[in-house]
Scaffold this motif. Structure first.
Motif, PDB file in Angstrom:
ATOM      1  N   VAL A  59       0.863  -1.176   0.000  1.00  0.00           N
ATOM      2  CA  VAL A  59       0.000   0.000   0.000  1.00  0.00           C
ATOM      3  C   VAL A  59       0.903   1.230   0.000  1.00  0.00           C
ATOM      4  CG1 VAL A  59      -1.710   1.341   1.266  1.00  0.00           C
ATOM      5  CG2 VAL A  59      -1.873  -1.145   1.213  1.00  0.00           C
ATOM      6  N   TRP A  60       0.757   2.058  -1.030  1.00  0.00           N
ATOM      7  CA  TRP A  60       1.485   3.318  -1.134  1.00  0.00           C
ATOM      8  C   TRP A  60       0.559   4.426  -0.668  1.00  0.00           C
ATOM      9  CZ3 TRP A  60       6.551   3.358  -2.415  1.00  0.00           C
ATOM     10  CH2 TRP A  60       7.073   2.221  -3.033  1.00  0.00           C
ATOM     11  N   SER A  61       1.011   5.235   0.282  1.00  0.00           N
ATOM     12  CA  SER A  61       0.218   6.365   0.784  1.00  0.00           C
ATOM     13  C   SER A  61       1.036   7.634   0.683  1.00  0.00           C
ATOM     14  CB  SER A  61      -0.176   6.150   2.244  1.00  0.00           C
ATOM     15  OG  SER A  61      -1.000   5.018   2.368  1.00  0.00           O
ATOM     16  N   GLY A  62       0.389   8.700   0.204  1.00  0.00           N
ATOM     17  CA  GLY A  62       1.050   9.991   0.100  1.00  0.00           C
ATOM     18  C   GLY A  62       0.039  11.095   0.324  1.00  0.00           C
ATOM     19  N   ALA A  63       0.469  12.177   0.958  1.00  0.00           N
ATOM     20  CA  ALA A  63      -0.425  13.304   1.245  1.00  0.00           C
ATOM     21  C   ALA A  63       0.158  14.583   0.661  1.00  0.00           C
ATOM     22  CB  ALA A  63      -0.604  13.468   2.751  1.00  0.00           C
ATOM     23  N   GLY A  64      -0.716  15.419   0.109  1.00  0.00           N
ATOM     24  CA  GLY A  64      -0.306  16.726  -0.397  1.00  0.00           C
ATOM     25  C   GLY A  64       0.697  16.630  -1.526  1.00  0.00           C
ATOM     26  N   LEU A 121      -3.310   0.373  -3.333  1.00  0.00           N
ATOM     27  CA  LEU A 121      -3.015  -1.018  -2.987  1.00  0.00           C
ATOM     28  C   LEU A 121      -2.625  -1.752  -4.261  1.00  0.00           C
ATOM     29  CD1 LEU A 121      -3.094  -3.645  -1.257  1.00  0.00           C
ATOM     30  CD2 LEU A 121      -5.530  -3.766  -1.781  1.00  0.00           C
ATOM     31  N   LEU A 122      -1.444  -2.356  -4.262  1.00  0.00           N
ATOM     32  CA  LEU A 122      -0.998  -3.212  -5.349  1.00  0.00           C
ATOM     33  C   LEU A 122      -0.892  -4.621  -4.793  1.00  0.00           C
ATOM     34  CD1 LEU A 122       1.908  -1.055  -6.834  1.00  0.00           C
ATOM     35  CD2 LEU A 122      -0.448  -1.208  -7.637  1.00  0.00           C
ATOM     36  N   SER A 123      -1.533  -5.585  -5.459  1.00  0.00           N
ATOM     37  CA  SER A 123      -1.547  -6.947  -4.951  1.00  0.00           C
ATOM     38  C   SER A 123      -1.232  -7.942  -6.063  1.00  0.00           C
ATOM     39  CB  SER A 123      -2.909  -7.273  -4.344  1.00  0.00           C
ATOM     40  OG  SER A 123      -2.937  -8.591  -3.884  1.00  0.00           O
TER      41      SER A 123
END
Length: 170
Positions: A59-64, A121-123
């Motif tokens: 799971v890649w998460s990024g803000a702004g 999400l990459l699975s």
């Protein structure tokens, strides 16, 4: 605003249990991308874990300002490992900026903002709910793939050209 100076920022922190993706695998790698993160460092860490078969989902998460970097990392990893399942969700997090007065008699100003956040999400394994919003099955034929059923000859413009080589002036 000339009578104020910037004070502290209070940001809502992203929590592992607050990721808005349904049916997350039990053992997934969560990559939190920040604005100053180096893509090579992020990708080397994620590829090492995927190559060791420690997990099959990232799971890649990024803000702004980190959103484009998170998307780039996800796209590179997706191509590198031929990952077939992706779910993307957009949310936001709350940030409070405090502006302190320079002069006596003025009150502190609190500015409340909402910063966009992306979760990708990459699975490698199939995702149970393929009907959820944001799901992409990457096995389907892409619109830019060549149709092999046609009998037409390829045009000369499709031939690869040699790369340009720079020659130093003498």
């Amino acid at each position: 605003m000339e009578n104020y100076f910037k004070g502290k920022n209070v940001e809502e922190e992203l929590q592992r249990d607050s990721i808005p993706l349904k049916d997350l695998p039990v053992n997934f790698l969560w990559m939190q991308v920040k604005g100053g993160s180096k893509i090579t460092n992020l990708l080397s860490h994620a590829t090492g874990i995927l190559e060791d078969k420690a997990t099959t989902a990232v799971v890649w998460s990024g803000a702004g300002v980190a959103i484009p970097k998170a998307i780039s990392c996800a796209e590179i990893l997706k191509r590198q490992f031929s990952i077939q399942h992706q779910v993307t969700k957009l949310t936001h997090k709350k940030v409070e900026e405090y502006w302190e007065p320079k002069l006596d008699g003025l009150e502190t100003i609190v500015v409340k903002r909402q910063i966009p956040v992306i979760h990708i999400l990459l699975s490698v394994d199939a995702i149970p709910d393929v009907n959820q919003i944001g799901y992409q099955n990457l096995q389907q034929k892409k619109f830019w793939q060549k149709d092999t059923s046609s009998n037409s000859k390829p045009s000369s413009s499709n031939k690869s050209k040699k790369p340009f080589k720079y020659k130093k002036p003498q």
